[in-house]
Write a protein that holds these residues in place. Structure first.
Motif, PDB file in Angstrom:
ATOM      1  N   GLU A   1     -13.254   1.291  -4.403  1.00 43.13           N
ATOM      2  CA  GLU A   1     -12.251   2.065  -3.676  1.00 43.13           C
ATOM      3  C   GLU A   1     -12.551   3.562  -3.733  1.00 43.13           C
ATOM      4  O   GLU A   1     -12.263   4.301  -2.781  1.00 43.13           O
ATOM      5  CB  GLU A   1     -10.854   1.762  -4.221  1.00 43.13           C
ATOM      6  CG  GLU A   1     -10.390   0.331  -3.982  1.00 43.13           C
ATOM      7  CD  GLU A   1     -10.430  -0.062  -2.520  1.00 43.13           C
ATOM      8  OE1 GLU A   1     -10.206   0.799  -1.641  1.00 43.13           O
ATOM      9  OE2 GLU A   1     -10.707  -1.242  -2.221  1.00 43.13           O
TER      10      GLU A   1
ATOM     11  N   CYS B   1     -13.175   5.904  -0.309  1.00 42.25           N
ATOM     12  CA  CYS B   1     -12.464   7.152   0.008  1.00 42.25           C
ATOM     13  C   CYS B   1     -13.367   8.144   0.740  1.00 42.25           C
ATOM     14  O   CYS B   1     -12.897   8.935   1.570  1.00 42.25           O
ATOM     15  CB  CYS B   1     -11.938   7.807  -1.270  1.00 42.25           C
ATOM     16  SG  CYS B   1     -10.516   6.986  -2.016  1.00 42.25           S
TER      17      CYS B   1
ATOM     18  N   LYS C   1      -5.264   3.195  -2.112  1.00 39.23           N
ATOM     19  CA  LYS C   1      -6.448   2.697  -2.823  1.00 39.23           C
ATOM     20  C   LYS C   1      -6.236   2.771  -4.329  1.00 39.23           C
ATOM     21  O   LYS C   1      -6.713   1.900  -5.082  1.00 39.23           O
ATOM     22  CB  LYS C   1      -7.689   3.483  -2.389  1.00 39.23           C
ATOM     23  CG  LYS C   1      -8.070   3.272  -0.926  1.00 39.23           C
ATOM     24  CD  LYS C   1      -9.323   4.022  -0.534  1.00 39.23           C
ATOM     25  CE  LYS C   1      -9.624   3.868   0.958  1.00 39.23           C
ATOM     26  NZ  LYS C   1      -9.770   2.466   1.386  1.00 39.23           N
TER      27      LYS C   1
ATOM     28  N   SER D   1       0.821  -1.212   0.000  1.00 34.82           N
ATOM     29  CA  SER D   1       0.000   0.000   0.000  1.00 34.82           C
ATOM     30  C   SER D   1       0.856   1.264   0.000  1.00 34.82           C
ATOM     31  O   SER D   1       0.355   2.354  -0.290  1.00 34.82           O
ATOM     32  CB  SER D   1      -0.933   0.002   1.210  1.00 34.82           C
ATOM     33  OG  SER D   1      -0.197  -0.048   2.419  1.00 34.82           O
TER      34      SER D   1
END
Length: 260
Positions: free
Chosen positions: A232, A236, A210, A98
């Motif tokens: 995604e 958010c 993301k 990530s």
């Protein structure tokens, strides 16, 4: 952490991982792959780290390949296990982190070295860099994702030629092919990577993580990348970073993202 084959440091929210086997041109062996896994994992879990840069020690090589002496005697079963374990520990692992990972390719990136660079989210290179997948000259094929990631990055035809000829391309050709994003001098390579990292760090780390997931989804068999993007994107809206980012925009000020 105590490493024998790599160097690891964190400065100004940037983790730098340096493969440090200069006598072997930084070739990847099992121990180095394990240490790289541990370093990437630690950096990804460290909330203070916003970007990871991976490079090689010295001026000759990023990673000149895998340590052939470790597997020259392997049979079919052991060869398959070698590729599977390497993918799990390092190459797929890095691709799906990530935290953004930049490869600073300083010299030779061959075989497993190019495969590591391609597993990173993008690449910058020094003007003396040479890249290739020479495995067919050894009677084997790339086993750490090279046959999959290289066509994704430069197209099927060019990838087929590089794999079949076991040839190398220089940094400018790699730039023209889209294999690397930027080419600069050896002295300016890490400063350039750090400059790009600083631009990344201005933005929401949550949104970036993301975005990595959504972009990667397009290259996974059986996964609808558009569906992942929609999911995604929606996620958010439930983050503190989204609240801060939109509020800062409306208030005409610089966002101070909490990373949540």
């Amino acid at each position: 952490m105590d490493f024998q084959n790599i160097l690891f440091q964190v400065n100004n929210s940037i983790a730098q991982i340096t493969i440090n086997r200069p006598s072997k041109l930084n070739a990847l062996n099992k121990a180095t792959i394990q240490e790289l896994h541990e370093a990437f994992d630690a950096a990804d879990k460290d909330k203070a780290v916003r970007v990871i840069i991976v490079t090689g020690s010295g001026e000759k090589a990023f990673v000149a390949g895998a340590d052939i002496s470790e597997f020259a005697h392997f049979d079919v079963e052991n060869g398959s296990k070698l590729a599977q374990k390497g993918q799990e520990l390092l190459f797929d692992f890095v691709e799906n982190l990530s935290t953004p990972v930049i490869a600073a390719v300083n010299g030779f990136a061959l075989g497993g070295g190019l495969e590591l660079a391609m597993a990173c989210h993008f690449r910058v290179a020094s003007d003396n860099a040479k890249m290739g997948l020479p495995e067919t000259s050894l009677g084997v094929i790339p086993g750490y994702g090279g046959t999959q990631r290289l066509p994704q990055l430069i197209g099927k035809g060019r990838a087929m030629e590089l794999v079949m000829t076991a040839g190398m391309i220089d940094a400018q050709t790699a730039l023209n092919y889209g294999l690397v994003n930027h080419v600069t001098t050896q002295d300016d390579l890490l400063p350039l990577a750090e400059k790009i990292a600083s631009k990344i760090m201005r933005n929401s780390s949550v949104a970036i993580s993301k975005a990595i997931k959504a972009v990667n989804a397009n290259f996974k068999d059986g996964v609808d990348g558009f569906a992942v993007e929609i999911e995604e994107f929606g996620n958010c809206f439930g983050t503190e970073d989204f609240t801060e980012g939109t509020t800062a925009f409306l208030e005409k000020r610089k966002a101070d993202f909490p990373g949540k």
